[in-house]
Design a protein around this motif. Structure first.
Motif, PDB file in Angstrom:
ATOM      1  N   ILE A 147      -1.998   0.579   3.484  1.00 25.28           N
ATOM      2  CA  ILE A 147      -1.708  -0.766   4.250  1.00 25.28           C
ATOM      3  C   ILE A 147      -2.749  -1.743   3.905  1.00 25.28           C
ATOM      4  O   ILE A 147      -2.277  -2.975   3.385  1.00 25.28           O
ATOM      5  CB  ILE A 147      -1.981  -0.319   5.961  1.00 25.28           C
ATOM      6  N   ASN A 148      -3.818  -1.384   3.456  1.00 24.34           N
ATOM      7  CA  ASN A 148      -4.805  -2.391   2.931  1.00 24.34           C
ATOM      8  C   ASN A 148      -5.243  -2.306   1.573  1.00 24.34           C
ATOM      9  O   ASN A 148      -6.258  -2.960   0.990  1.00 24.34           O
ATOM     10  CB  ASN A 148      -6.258  -1.923   3.695  1.00 24.34           C
ATOM     11  N   SER A 149      -4.315  -1.607   0.464  1.00 22.28           N
ATOM     12  CA  SER A 149      -4.532  -1.921  -0.821  1.00 22.28           C
ATOM     13  C   SER A 149      -3.326  -2.434  -1.272  1.00 22.28           C
ATOM     14  O   SER A 149      -2.153  -2.747  -1.158  1.00 22.28           O
ATOM     15  CB  SER A 149      -4.249  -0.436  -1.122  1.00 22.28           C
ATOM     16  N   ASN A 150      -3.900  -3.229  -2.497  1.00 23.65           N
ATOM     17  CA  ASN A 150      -2.858  -4.006  -3.401  1.00 23.65           C
ATOM     18  C   ASN A 150      -2.827  -3.455  -4.832  1.00 23.65           C
ATOM     19  O   ASN A 150      -2.422  -4.011  -5.630  1.00 23.65           O
ATOM     20  CB  ASN A 150      -3.085  -5.719  -3.341  1.00 23.65           C
ATOM     21  N   VAL A 151      -3.244  -2.261  -4.891  1.00 19.88           N
ATOM     22  CA  VAL A 151      -3.088  -1.691  -6.152  1.00 19.88           C
ATOM     23  C   VAL A 151      -1.988  -1.109  -6.281  1.00 19.88           C
ATOM     24  O   VAL A 151      -1.217  -0.444  -5.659  1.00 19.88           O
ATOM     25  CB  VAL A 151      -4.303  -0.030  -6.234  1.00 19.88           C
ATOM     26  N   LEU A 152      -1.340  -0.964  -7.666  1.00 26.28           N
ATOM     27  CA  LEU A 152      -0.021  -1.048  -8.068  1.00 26.28           C
ATOM     28  C   LEU A 152       0.020   0.534  -8.986  1.00 26.28           C
ATOM     29  O   LEU A 152       0.937   1.501  -8.612  1.00 26.28           O
ATOM     30  CB  LEU A 152       0.751  -2.078  -8.802  1.00 26.28           C
ATOM     31  N   ALA A 153      -0.707   0.555  -9.649  1.00 29.54           N
ATOM     32  CA  ALA A 153      -1.015   1.876 -10.538  1.00 29.54           C
ATOM     33  C   ALA A 153      -2.337   1.944 -11.057  1.00 29.54           C
ATOM     34  O   ALA A 153      -3.145   0.979 -11.033  1.00 29.54           O
ATOM     35  CB  ALA A 153       0.021   1.574 -11.691  1.00 29.54           C
ATOM     36  N   TYR A 154      -2.654   3.121 -11.587  1.00 28.74           N
ATOM     37  CA  TYR A 154      -3.821   3.476 -12.510  1.00 28.74           C
ATOM     38  C   TYR A 154      -3.617   3.640 -13.747  1.00 28.74           C
ATOM     39  O   TYR A 154      -2.537   4.598 -14.038  1.00 28.74           O
ATOM     40  CB  TYR A 154      -4.628   4.531 -11.328  1.00 28.74           C
TER      41      TYR A 154
END
Length: 141
Positions: free
Chosen positions: A54-61
């Motif tokens: 919910i609180n993350s805008n990370v798409l990929a590592y």
């Protein structure tokens, strides 16, 4: 591919039964047969799709060396690929590449989502940045 049609990178999706999708990126041309026989080079990197919270805008590592076993990523991709608004950040959280929607110079003209700018900072490889764009397209389209 480069200007003469040779592959710069080859990307293979891992087919393990996991919650998160992941891809291995190889330098040059690597076909499925040689990859299975382990005759190919080691992967340049491993890209893992982040499962949205919910609180993350990370798409990929992005991990170097072909596996995330060391749990230390080299880059994160943040933003919204659907809106073509993403940033690639290094370990120090500096922006090394950006994807932005292209805006018309003349009012009233709108471009579709497939028309975007890829801004690559001097310290980052432009071919690798384009490979990340292709992977994001596979992950989120």
């Amino acid at each position: 591919m480069d200007g003469s049609g040779k592959s710069i990178f080859t990307m293979h999706r891992r087919k393990k039964l996991t919650v998160a999708d992941s891809w291995r990126v190889f330098e040059g041309e690597v076909d499925e047969c040689s990859r299975r026989k382990k005759l190919s080079k080691r992967p340049v990197c491993y890209v893992k799709k982040h499962m949205m919270s919910i609180n993350s805008n990370v798409l990929a590592y992005v991990y170097y060396g072909g596996a995330s076993s060391n749990k230390r990523y080299a880059y994160t991709v943040e933003g919204s690929y659907a809106n073509r608004s993403c940033k690639v950040l290094d370990e120090s959280r500096r922006v090394v590449a950006e994807i932005k929607r292209k805006k018309a110079a003349i009012g009233g003209v709108s471009f579709g989502v497939e028309v975007f700018l890829l801004i690559v900072h001097p310290s980052f490889d432009a071919a690798f940045a384009m490979a990340l764009v292709l992977l994001l397209d596979q992950m989120f389209s």
